[in-house]
Design a protein around this motif. Structure first.
Motif, PDB file in Angstrom:
ATOM      1  N   ILE A 416     -10.614  -6.658 -41.406  1.00  0.00           N
ATOM      2  CA  ILE A 416      -9.269  -6.977 -40.910  1.00  0.00           C
ATOM      3  C   ILE A 416      -8.523  -7.833 -41.924  1.00  0.00           C
ATOM      4  O   ILE A 416      -7.341  -7.596 -42.220  1.00  0.00           O
ATOM      5  CB  ILE A 416      -9.368  -7.697 -39.560  1.00  0.00           C
ATOM      6  CG1 ILE A 416      -9.943  -6.750 -38.487  1.00  0.00           C
ATOM      7  CG2 ILE A 416      -7.986  -8.216 -39.115  1.00  0.00           C
ATOM      8  CD1 ILE A 416     -10.283  -7.421 -37.173  1.00  0.00           C
ATOM      9  N   TRP A 417      -9.197  -8.801 -42.510  1.00  0.00           N
ATOM     10  CA  TRP A 417      -8.551  -9.681 -43.486  1.00  0.00           C
ATOM     11  C   TRP A 417      -8.257  -8.978 -44.807  1.00  0.00           C
ATOM     12  O   TRP A 417      -7.283  -9.304 -45.484  1.00  0.00           O
ATOM     13  CB  TRP A 417      -9.411 -10.935 -43.708  1.00  0.00           C
ATOM     14  CG  TRP A 417      -9.092 -11.999 -42.698  1.00  0.00           C
ATOM     15  CD1 TRP A 417      -9.395 -11.978 -41.364  1.00  0.00           C
ATOM     16  CD2 TRP A 417      -8.384 -13.218 -42.930  1.00  0.00           C
ATOM     17  NE1 TRP A 417      -8.926 -13.102 -40.753  1.00  0.00           N
ATOM     18  CE2 TRP A 417      -8.306 -13.897 -41.686  1.00  0.00           C
ATOM     19  CE3 TRP A 417      -7.824 -13.807 -44.057  1.00  0.00           C
ATOM     20  CZ2 TRP A 417      -7.670 -15.131 -41.551  1.00  0.00           C
ATOM     21  CZ3 TRP A 417      -7.199 -15.050 -43.911  1.00  0.00           C
ATOM     22  CH2 TRP A 417      -7.127 -15.684 -42.676  1.00  0.00           C
ATOM     23  N   ILE A 418      -9.069  -7.999 -45.175  1.00  0.00           N
ATOM     24  CA  ILE A 418      -8.752  -7.207 -46.377  1.00  0.00           C
ATOM     25  C   ILE A 418      -7.449  -6.443 -46.159  1.00  0.00           C
ATOM     26  O   ILE A 418      -6.616  -6.310 -47.063  1.00  0.00           O
ATOM     27  CB  ILE A 418      -9.909  -6.249 -46.723  1.00  0.00           C
ATOM     28  CG1 ILE A 418     -11.112  -7.046 -47.238  1.00  0.00           C
ATOM     29  CG2 ILE A 418      -9.476  -5.219 -47.775  1.00  0.00           C
ATOM     30  CD1 ILE A 418     -12.363  -6.206 -47.468  1.00  0.00           C
ATOM     31  N   GLY A 419      -7.253  -5.933 -44.952  1.00  0.00           N
ATOM     32  CA  GLY A 419      -5.995  -5.263 -44.632  1.00  0.00           C
ATOM     33  C   GLY A 419      -4.807  -6.204 -44.798  1.00  0.00           C
ATOM     34  O   GLY A 419      -3.771  -5.828 -45.359  1.00  0.00           O
ATOM     35  N   LEU A 420      -4.954  -7.447 -44.344  1.00  0.00           N
ATOM     36  CA  LEU A 420      -3.881  -8.435 -44.507  1.00  0.00           C
ATOM     37  C   LEU A 420      -3.625  -8.726 -45.982  1.00  0.00           C
ATOM     38  O   LEU A 420      -2.472  -8.881 -46.407  1.00  0.00           O
ATOM     39  CB  LEU A 420      -4.253  -9.729 -43.773  1.00  0.00           C
ATOM     40  CG  LEU A 420      -4.379  -9.626 -42.247  1.00  0.00           C
ATOM     41  CD1 LEU A 420      -4.868 -10.945 -41.661  1.00  0.00           C
ATOM     42  CD2 LEU A 420      -3.053  -9.218 -41.616  1.00  0.00           C
ATOM     43  N   LEU A 421      -4.691  -8.796 -46.762  1.00  0.00           N
ATOM     44  CA  LEU A 421      -4.559  -9.007 -48.214  1.00  0.00           C
ATOM     45  C   LEU A 421      -3.725  -7.907 -48.860  1.00  0.00           C
ATOM     46  O   LEU A 421      -2.803  -8.182 -49.646  1.00  0.00           O
ATOM     47  CB  LEU A 421      -5.951  -9.058 -48.847  1.00  0.00           C
ATOM     48  CG  LEU A 421      -6.042  -8.904 -50.370  1.00  0.00           C
ATOM     49  CD1 LEU A 421      -5.358 -10.061 -51.079  1.00  0.00           C
ATOM     50  CD2 LEU A 421      -7.506  -8.795 -50.807  1.00  0.00           C
ATOM     51  N   LEU A 422      -4.004  -6.667 -48.516  1.00  0.00           N
ATOM     52  CA  LEU A 422      -3.271  -5.538 -49.104  1.00  0.00           C
ATOM     53  C   LEU A 422      -1.813  -5.516 -48.648  1.00  0.00           C
ATOM     54  O   LEU A 422      -0.913  -5.190 -49.421  1.00  0.00           O
ATOM     55  CB  LEU A 422      -3.966  -4.226 -48.744  1.00  0.00           C
ATOM     56  CG  LEU A 422      -5.379  -4.051 -49.323  1.00  0.00           C
ATOM     57  CD1 LEU A 422      -6.015  -2.763 -48.818  1.00  0.00           C
ATOM     58  CD2 LEU A 422      -5.339  -4.055 -50.851  1.00  0.00           C
ATOM     59  N   GLY A 423      -1.567  -5.907 -47.403  1.00  0.00           N
ATOM     60  CA  GLY A 423      -0.198  -5.961 -46.909  1.00  0.00           C
ATOM     61  C   GLY A 423       0.625  -7.017 -47.618  1.00  0.00           C
ATOM     62  O   GLY A 423       1.770  -6.765 -48.026  1.00  0.00           O
ATOM     63  N   LEU A 424       0.072  -8.203 -47.790  1.00  0.00           N
ATOM     64  CA  LEU A 424       0.770  -9.284 -48.481  1.00  0.00           C
ATOM     65  C   LEU A 424       1.056  -8.920 -49.933  1.00  0.00           C
ATOM     66  O   LEU A 424       2.127  -9.218 -50.469  1.00  0.00           O
ATOM     67  CB  LEU A 424      -0.061 -10.567 -48.415  1.00  0.00           C
ATOM     68  CG  LEU A 424      -0.113 -11.263 -47.060  1.00  0.00           C
ATOM     69  CD1 LEU A 424      -1.228 -12.303 -47.025  1.00  0.00           C
ATOM     70  CD2 LEU A 424       1.221 -11.921 -46.729  1.00  0.00           C
ATOM     71  N   THR A 425       0.090  -8.290 -50.577  1.00  0.00           N
ATOM     72  CA  THR A 425       0.263  -7.912 -51.982  1.00  0.00           C
ATOM     73  C   THR A 425       1.366  -6.871 -52.145  1.00  0.00           C
ATOM     74  O   THR A 425       2.208  -6.976 -53.053  1.00  0.00           O
ATOM     75  CB  THR A 425      -1.059  -7.376 -52.560  1.00  0.00           C
ATOM     76  OG1 THR A 425      -2.070  -8.384 -52.418  1.00  0.00           O
ATOM     77  CG2 THR A 425      -0.911  -7.015 -54.031  1.00  0.00           C
ATOM     78  N   SER A 426       1.386  -5.888 -51.274  1.00  0.00           N
ATOM     79  CA  SER A 426       2.435  -4.864 -51.364  1.00  0.00           C
ATOM     80  C   SER A 426       3.807  -5.471 -51.076  1.00  0.00           C
ATOM     81  O   SER A 426       4.801  -5.130 -51.721  1.00  0.00           O
ATOM     82  CB  SER A 426       2.139  -3.718 -50.395  1.00  0.00           C
ATOM     83  OG  SER A 426       2.116  -4.175 -49.056  1.00  0.00           O
ATOM     84  N   SER A 427       3.879  -6.402 -50.133  1.00  0.00           N
ATOM     85  CA  SER A 427       5.138  -7.074 -49.835  1.00  0.00           C
ATOM     86  C   SER A 427       5.635  -7.859 -51.040  1.00  0.00           C
ATOM     87  O   SER A 427       6.823  -7.823 -51.378  1.00  0.00           O
ATOM     88  CB  SER A 427       4.959  -8.015 -48.641  1.00  0.00           C
ATOM     89  OG  SER A 427       6.149  -8.730 -48.379  1.00  0.00           O
ATOM     90  N   ALA A 428       4.731  -8.568 -51.705  1.00  0.00           N
ATOM     91  CA  ALA A 428       5.105  -9.363 -52.881  1.00  0.00           C
ATOM     92  C   ALA A 428       5.701  -8.482 -53.973  1.00  0.00           C
ATOM     93  O   ALA A 428       6.736  -8.818 -54.576  1.00  0.00           O
ATOM     94  CB  ALA A 428       3.886 -10.118 -53.411  1.00  0.00           C
ATOM     95  N   PHE A 429       5.073  -7.354 -54.251  1.00  0.00           N
ATOM     96  CA  PHE A 429       5.565  -6.442 -55.296  1.00  0.00           C
ATOM     97  C   PHE A 429       6.939  -5.879 -54.930  1.00  0.00           C
ATOM     98  O   PHE A 429       7.863  -5.855 -55.751  1.00  0.00           O
ATOM     99  CB  PHE A 429       4.572  -5.298 -55.521  1.00  0.00           C
ATOM    100  CG  PHE A 429       3.459  -5.636 -56.461  1.00  0.00           C
ATOM    101  CD1 PHE A 429       3.714  -5.860 -57.819  1.00  0.00           C
ATOM    102  CD2 PHE A 429       2.155  -5.739 -56.021  1.00  0.00           C
ATOM    103  CE1 PHE A 429       2.701  -6.178 -58.704  1.00  0.00           C
ATOM    104  CE2 PHE A 429       1.122  -6.060 -56.893  1.00  0.00           C
ATOM    105  CZ  PHE A 429       1.391  -6.279 -58.244  1.00  0.00           C
ATOM    106  N   MET A 430       7.082  -5.421 -53.700  1.00  0.00           N
ATOM    107  CA  MET A 430       8.343  -4.782 -53.303  1.00  0.00           C
ATOM    108  C   MET A 430       9.508  -5.767 -53.268  1.00  0.00           C
ATOM    109  O   MET A 430      10.627  -5.447 -53.686  1.00  0.00           O
ATOM    110  CB  MET A 430       8.169  -4.099 -51.938  1.00  0.00           C
ATOM    111  CG  MET A 430       7.322  -2.837 -51.990  1.00  0.00           C
ATOM    112  SD  MET A 430       7.303  -1.913 -50.409  1.00  0.00           S
ATOM    113  CE  MET A 430       6.164  -2.910 -49.452  1.00  0.00           C
ATOM    114  N   LEU A 431       9.270  -6.985 -52.781  1.00  0.00           N
ATOM    115  CA  LEU A 431      10.343  -7.978 -52.712  1.00  0.00           C
ATOM    116  C   LEU A 431      10.764  -8.457 -54.093  1.00  0.00           C
ATOM    117  O   LEU A 431      11.959  -8.671 -54.348  1.00  0.00           O
ATOM    118  CB  LEU A 431       9.891  -9.167 -51.850  1.00  0.00           C
ATOM    119  CG  LEU A 431       9.741  -8.885 -50.354  1.00  0.00           C
ATOM    120  CD1 LEU A 431       9.038 -10.047 -49.657  1.00  0.00           C
ATOM    121  CD2 LEU A 431      11.089  -8.615 -49.702  1.00  0.00           C
ATOM    122  N   THR A 432       9.799  -8.614 -54.992  1.00  0.00           N
ATOM    123  CA  THR A 432      10.137  -9.019 -56.368  1.00  0.00           C
ATOM    124  C   THR A 432      10.956  -7.946 -57.058  1.00  0.00           C
ATOM    125  O   THR A 432      11.949  -8.235 -57.747  1.00  0.00           O
ATOM    126  CB  THR A 432       8.855  -9.304 -57.176  1.00  0.00           C
ATOM    127  OG1 THR A 432       8.100 -10.333 -56.511  1.00  0.00           O
ATOM    128  CG2 THR A 432       9.188  -9.770 -58.587  1.00  0.00           C
TER     129      THR A 432
END
Length: 444
Positions: A416-432
């Motif tokens: 479950i936490w790996i899923g959160l890790l991937l979500g946060l990382t994708s959000s960081a890339f897209m927002l930047t």
């Protein structure tokens, strides 16, 4: 090089009081968890479930309240000070209305906790605790109204001081009501709820009195004196605030649903999740502080109609946040077997928490960058695309992957936490990427 150094200094000057204030705010939850954890894993798990419901709805209100900060910052940057008082009074009206609505929603929603397949011994305590937290939304929104307004002027220290003082009140009332000291009844988890309510009433009253009596802000008529309802300004606030609140809802909602999934695994996993979330929330407050500073600096630059300064302010905030969060990541890995003992001495809970902290360490930089990305885009008055980005990152990427890894591939809480890790990382890339493109074409 001088311009970059100057921007770093200005950003940090604005950010550090917010970071300290936000850490103080989150420390209330940490202290609650530590003190509640001392009476058992069930109250700690109940706090996890109740806080997930509370923050899921309350964060929408905070997103709405934050809207006034970049609006005031842009007005200040453009030397349009006459707009500031109108912005404050209309935002106060919007925020207090939102506070009453959200308080009622939280209290009503607590009745539905029995339907999400959580341990029965956890649900009962979580329901009563949720209702007390729901009442605290109203003073919290009053506090946020004044706090966000003065932060638009880059005045950050008063809110920091108020929050730190409120921590002392929270600890004292926790001690009195959780454990039943000095003749007070021992209310357990509910005692922590009433301590939270008391400290938030204190915060609202103190900052309200400070701003009303301040010579700097008195000229803006920072009272409940509404000359009229300005529909144009209210629409402007809601156009920025509602999408901002929905952004937070998507992110926090993902973490709240992750709590539900972890609850399917058992009480010990849920308690471990609360420990890891508490610690990750501490580090996240640093990113929130830098995000607030970045939003203000970008807003000032937009008000000046300066593209170069706008981009410099935004990317400086990203660099600062990533640097700070990398330090937290190292700390989490290094202390993963020590930190859980601050909360509880249950060996099973500590084992789960230690493992989860490794994942929490890995997503620190991503969490910091995505938090700042939302802030600096808000400074550009760009909220619709970031709202879509957060939905994709957390509800299309994080949660489905977390469920797949956690239950289909049976990695449990780690999956479950790996899923959160991937979500946060994708959000960081897209927002930047969004800020890089959008900041080149601001409307001058």
């Amino acid at each position: 090089m001088y311009l970059l150094k100057d921007e770093i200094e200005k950003t940090i000057k604005i950010a550090y009081p917010v970071i300290i204030g936000q850490l103080g705010f989150i420390m209330m939850g940490v202290v609650d968890s530590i003190m509640v954890g001392s009476i058992g894993a069930i109250p700690l798990a109940s706090a996890t479930l109740a806080n997930s419901l509370f923050i899921l709805l309350f964060i929408v209100g905070l997103g709405i309240s934050i809207a006034v900060t970049p609006l005031v910052a842009i007005a200040v940057g453009g030397n349009r000070y006459e707009e500031c008082g109108v912005l404050f009074r209309q935002s106060l009206l919007v925020n207090m209305t939102a506070g009453v609505v959200l308080a009622l929603l939280i209290i009503i929603s607590s009745n539905f906790l029995v339907y999400i397949d959580q341990p029965p011994e956890v649900v009962g305590q979580a329901q009563s605790y949720s209702r007390i937290l729901g009442l605290s939304v109203i003073p919290s929104m009053l506090f946020a109204s004044y706090k966000q307004f003065i932060e638009g002027f880059s005045v950050m220290k008063p809110a920091m001081i108020v929050v730190l003082l409120a921590n002392l009140i929270n600890i004292l009332v926790n001690w009195l009501l959780i454990f039943g000291k000095l003749g007070f009844p021992a209310l357990g988890l509910n005692g922590a709820g009433w301590a939270t309510f008391t400290s938030r009433v204190f915060m609202a009253l103190v900052i309200m009195v400070y701003v009303m009596r301040s010579g700097r802000f008195r000229q803006y008529d920072v009272t409940f004196h509404f000359k009229s309802i300005n529909k144009k300004i209210i629409r402007k606030i809601l156009a920025l605030g509602l999408p901002g609140g929905i952004q937070y809802f998507f992110e926090v909602g993902a973490f709240s649903f992750a709590v539900v999934m972890v609850g399917w695994l058992g009480t010990n996993q849920l308690a471990a999740h609360q420990i890891a979330i508490n610690l990750a929330s501490i580090s996240f407050m640093s990113a929130v502080g830098v995000s607030a500073a970045g939003s203000i600096r970008v807003g000032n630059a937009v008000g000046k109609k300066n593209i170069a300064e706008t981009r410099r302010a935004g990317f400086t905030a990203i660099i600062i946040s990533a640097s700070i969060m990398s330090c937290f990541g190292i700390a989490f890995i290094s202390l993963r077997n020590i930190l859980p003992h601050l909360y509880i001495e249950n060996p099973a809970v500590i084992s789960f928490a230690s493992s989860v902290l490794v994942i929490a360490a890995l997503f620190q930089i991503s969490d910091g960058v995505q938090a700042v990305g939302i802030g600096i885009l808000r400074g550009l008055m760009d909220v619709k695309a970031p709202t879509l980005i957060t939905f994709i990152a957390y509800w299309i990427i994080a949660l489905p992957i977390g469920y797949l890894l956690g239950f289909i591939f049976e990695y449990g809480i780690i999956g479950i936490w790996i899923g959160l890790l991937l979500g946060l990382t994708s959000s960081a890339f897209m927002l930047t990427f969004r800020f890089n493109r959008k900041s080149k074409n601001i409307i001058l």
